[in-house]
Design a protein around this motif. Structure first.
Motif, PDB file in Angstrom:
ATOM      1  N   GLN A  65      30.020  27.217  -5.781  1.00 56.51           N
ATOM      2  CA  GLN A  65      30.341  26.527  -4.534  1.00 56.51           C
ATOM      3  C   GLN A  65      29.681  27.228  -3.349  1.00 56.51           C
ATOM      4  N   ARG A  66      29.757  28.550  -3.330  1.00 54.77           N
ATOM      5  CA  ARG A  66      29.138  29.300  -2.226  1.00 54.77           C
ATOM      6  C   ARG A  66      27.626  29.143  -2.235  1.00 54.77           C
ATOM      7  N   LEU A  67      27.042  29.122  -3.437  1.00 51.59           N
ATOM      8  CA  LEU A  67      25.605  28.927  -3.540  1.00 51.59           C
ATOM      9  C   LEU A  67      25.212  27.544  -3.036  1.00 51.59           C
ATOM     10  N   VAL A  68      25.999  26.533  -3.371  1.00 56.36           N
ATOM     11  CA  VAL A  68      25.723  25.168  -2.894  1.00 56.36           C
ATOM     12  C   VAL A  68      25.744  25.131  -1.375  1.00 56.36           C
ATOM     13  N   HIS A  69      26.775  25.728  -0.780  1.00 53.62           N
ATOM     14  CA  HIS A  69      26.865  25.740   0.685  1.00 53.62           C
ATOM     15  C   HIS A  69      25.694  26.494   1.298  1.00 53.62           C
ATOM     16  N   ALA A  70      25.279  27.583   0.663  1.00 54.03           N
ATOM     17  CA  ALA A  70      24.143  28.339   1.185  1.00 54.03           C
ATOM     18  C   ALA A  70      22.871  27.504   1.156  1.00 54.03           C
ATOM     19  N   VAL A  71      22.672  26.759   0.067  1.00 57.67           N
ATOM     20  CA  VAL A  71      21.499  25.885  -0.025  1.00 57.67           C
ATOM     21  C   VAL A  71      21.571  24.784   1.033  1.00 57.67           C
ATOM     22  N   MET A  72      22.722  24.148   1.135  1.00 56.12           N
ATOM     23  CA  MET A  72      22.855  23.043   2.087  1.00 56.12           C
ATOM     24  C   MET A  72      22.750  23.517   3.531  1.00 56.12           C
ATOM     25  N   ASN A  73      23.073  24.782   3.754  1.00 57.47           N
ATOM     26  CA  ASN A  73      22.969  25.349   5.097  1.00 57.47           C
ATOM     27  C   ASN A  73      21.520  25.427   5.561  1.00 57.47           C
ATOM     28  N   SER A  74      20.592  25.353   4.594  1.00 55.05           N
ATOM     29  CA  SER A  74      19.174  25.430   4.961  1.00 55.05           C
ATOM     30  C   SER A  74      18.461  24.077   4.817  1.00 55.05           C
ATOM     31  N   MET A  75      19.220  23.014   4.503  1.00 58.24           N
ATOM     32  CA  MET A  75      18.630  21.689   4.338  1.00 58.24           C
ATOM     33  C   MET A  75      18.797  20.855   5.613  1.00 58.24           C
ATOM     34  N   ARG A  76      17.871  19.927   5.814  1.00 55.52           N
ATOM     35  CA  ARG A  76      17.989  19.035   6.963  1.00 55.52           C
ATOM     36  C   ARG A  76      19.085  18.012   6.689  1.00 55.52           C
ATOM     37  N   PRO A  77      20.046  17.823   7.610  1.00 50.52           N
ATOM     38  CA  PRO A  77      21.152  16.887   7.383  1.00 50.52           C
ATOM     39  C   PRO A  77      20.643  15.486   7.060  1.00 50.52           C
ATOM     40  N   GLY A  78      21.330  14.842   6.094  1.00 52.48           N
ATOM     41  CA  GLY A  78      21.014  13.467   5.751  1.00 52.48           C
ATOM     42  C   GLY A  78      19.906  13.284   4.746  1.00 52.48           C
ATOM     43  N   THR A  79      19.316  14.378   4.264  1.00 53.77           N
ATOM     44  CA  THR A  79      18.181  14.247   3.342  1.00 53.77           C
ATOM     45  C   THR A  79      18.592  14.328   1.880  1.00 53.77           C
ATOM     46  N   VAL A  80      19.760  14.928   1.591  1.00 50.79           N
ATOM     47  CA  VAL A  80      20.175  15.124   0.201  1.00 50.79           C
ATOM     48  C   VAL A  80      21.680  14.953   0.060  1.00 50.79           C
ATOM     49  N   ALA A  81      22.095  14.708  -1.174  1.00 54.01           N
ATOM     50  CA  ALA A  81      23.515  14.743  -1.542  1.00 54.01           C
ATOM     51  C   ALA A  81      23.668  15.709  -2.706  1.00 54.01           C
ATOM     52  N   VAL A  82      24.692  16.516  -2.684  1.00 57.50           N
ATOM     53  CA  VAL A  82      24.966  17.416  -3.805  1.00 57.50           C
ATOM     54  C   VAL A  82      25.352  16.559  -5.012  1.00 57.50           C
ATOM     55  N   SER A  83      24.820  16.908  -6.202  1.00 58.05           N
ATOM     56  CA  SER A  83      25.039  16.056  -7.369  1.00 58.05           C
ATOM     57  C   SER A  83      25.278  16.897  -8.623  1.00 58.05           C
ATOM     58  N   HIS A  84      25.463  16.191  -9.751  1.00 57.75           N
ATOM     59  CA  HIS A  84      25.613  16.812 -11.064  1.00 57.75           C
ATOM     60  C   HIS A  84      26.725  17.873 -11.060  1.00 57.75           C
ATOM     61  N   GLN A  85      26.511  18.998 -11.776  1.00 58.06           N
ATOM     62  CA  GLN A  85      27.549  20.020 -11.856  1.00 58.06           C
ATOM     63  C   GLN A  85      27.831  20.671 -10.517  1.00 58.06           C
ATOM     64  N   SER A  86      26.847  20.664  -9.616  1.00 49.89           N
ATOM     65  CA  SER A  86      27.093  21.228  -8.288  1.00 49.89           C
ATOM     66  C   SER A  86      28.129  20.406  -7.535  1.00 49.89           C
ATOM     67  N   ALA A  87      28.061  19.085  -7.671  1.00 49.41           N
ATOM     68  CA  ALA A  87      29.068  18.224  -7.055  1.00 49.41           C
ATOM     69  C   ALA A  87      30.419  18.430  -7.728  1.00 49.41           C
ATOM     70  N   LEU A  88      30.434  18.557  -9.052  1.00 45.62           N
ATOM     71  CA  LEU A  88      31.698  18.786  -9.753  1.00 45.62           C
ATOM     72  C   LEU A  88      32.347  20.085  -9.296  1.00 45.62           C
ATOM     73  N   ALA A  89      31.543  21.119  -9.071  1.00 49.81           N
ATOM     74  CA  ALA A  89      32.095  22.384  -8.581  1.00 49.81           C
ATOM     75  C   ALA A  89      32.778  22.184  -7.234  1.00 49.81           C
ATOM     76  N   LEU A  90      32.169  21.404  -6.352  1.00 46.83           N
ATOM     77  CA  LEU A  90      32.779  21.145  -5.044  1.00 46.83           C
ATOM     78  C   LEU A  90      34.039  20.296  -5.179  1.00 46.83           C
ATOM     79  N   HIS A  91      34.056  19.398  -6.152  1.00 47.77           N
ATOM     80  CA  HIS A  91      35.255  18.591  -6.404  1.00 47.77           C
ATOM     81  C   HIS A  91      36.372  19.419  -7.040  1.00 47.77           C
ATOM     82  N   GLY A  92      36.053  20.641  -7.466  1.00 47.49           N
ATOM     83  CA  GLY A  92      37.053  21.505  -8.082  1.00 47.49           C
ATOM     84  C   GLY A  92      37.275  21.246  -9.558  1.00 47.49           C
ATOM     85  N   THR A  93      36.334  20.575 -10.200  1.00 51.67           N
ATOM     86  CA  THR A  93      36.458  20.270 -11.621  1.00 51.67           C
ATOM     87  C   THR A  93      36.022  21.475 -12.453  1.00 51.67           C
TER      88      THR A  93
END
Length: 312
Positions: A65-93
């Motif tokens: 989850q922290r790694l995902v946030h770190a990556v998204m912190n360097s991405m331009r807003p609106g260009t990507v959506a977190v997906s696959h297992q990275s999205a599941l980690a954020l969902h708490g699965t």
């Protein structure tokens, strides 16, 4: 000030944000050197956290989850959506047996897919129904993320997450059917469909899901999950797996079940097992370490089946 910034970003913050909050290069270096801060990825940090009280898969989930946030912190807003297992980690699965070394993103712009700097970019077509927001980040919905992950993982890993998703989150039949149609011809979709059909919200833990897959893969009949038993003195308890035709109970002793280590809990469990045996049941107890020896586990269960037939 920096804590407020980090809290909005899942604990992660950039070197630039630390500098804007008044930290000098020497202070940043000192905090990394003495362990107060952790380097999540290049130019992205977070305060160190104690995770030893969590199960190993939950520790991995928090780190990812922290790694995902770190990556998204360097991405331009609106260009990507977190997906696959990275999205599941954020969902708490819960995630087990899934590669969490890379962050998975689905492009919302025309950027090409592929792997770039530890980030896997996908080009799946997303609609508004496929997207939601978790902790301030745009992510694929839980059922979409589950099928994305299941198409790229093992049957066992997919079942573990599907069991947990169905147990903790309602998934509508219509939404599931739409996603099954969308993913019908994806590579790995056969595994995803099989895992979903086999998944069961009555499976209560990662260990139980793993044991259920192990028994299925070795051709055992489908057990009843969470069957309840009573005797003349009243309720005995629910058991993890009950093979009715074989009058056999299989219990999974989870990694953290006896973390407290009290003698009272062990005595209560022994008395409960004695009451189950007094009902004419065979009882097989499987531990986390046993799962590394599947042939041995299956042999023990077959031995219990044989004992049950001899005493019938």
């Amino acid at each position: 000030m920096l804590k407020l910034v980090a809290d909005r970003q899942g604990g992660a913050f950039s070197r630039g944000q630390a500098s804007e909050c008044g930290y000098t290069p020497d202070q940043i270096r000192d905090r990394l050197a003495d362990g107060r801060w952790e380097r999540i990825r290049y130019g992205q940090y977070a305060e160190a956290v104690e995770l030893s009280h969590l199960a190993p898969w939950d520790q991995q989930g928090v780190r990812h989850q922290r790694l995902v946030h770190a990556v998204m912190n360097s991405m331009r807003p609106g260009t990507v959506a977190v997906s696959h297992q990275s999205a599941l980690a954020l969902h708490g699965t819960p995630l087990w047996g899934v590669d969490l070394a890379e962050v998975h993103l689905n492009r919302l712009d025309r950027h090409r897919g592929g792997r770039i700097a530890g980030v896997r970019h996908h080009r799946g077509k997303l609609t508004a129904a496929d997207l939601t927001v978790v902790n301030g980040l745009t992510v694929t919905t839980l059922p979409r993320a589950l099928l994305e992950m299941a198409c790229t993982s093992s049957f066992e890993a997919a079942v573990i997450s599907a069991d947990a998703a169905r147990r903790d989150h309602p998934i509508s039949v219509d939404d599931l059917q739409r996603l099954l149609e969308v993913t019908e011809f994806w590579p790995g979709s056969a595994t995803a469909r099989a895992a979903w059909r086999f998944s069961d919200p009555m499976s209560e833990s990662v260990g139980e899901s793993r044991l259920r897959v192990l028994m299925h893969n070795h051709g055992l009949p489908a057990p009843v999950l969470q069957a309840a038993f009573a005797d003349a003195d009243g309720f005995v308890g629910r058991v993890d797996f009950y093979f009715a035709d074989e009058q056999t109970v299989v219990e999974f002793d989870g990694l953290l079940k006896y973390a407290a280590g009290t003698s009272d809990s062990l005595i209560r469990e022994k008395l409960r097992e004695d009451r189950l045996r007094a009902l004419g049941l065979q009882v097989v107890r499987i531990t986390w370490a046993d799962l590394d020896h599947p042939a041995r586990v299956i042999a023990r269960i077959h031995q219990a089946f044989a004992r049950s037939r001899r005493t019938a």
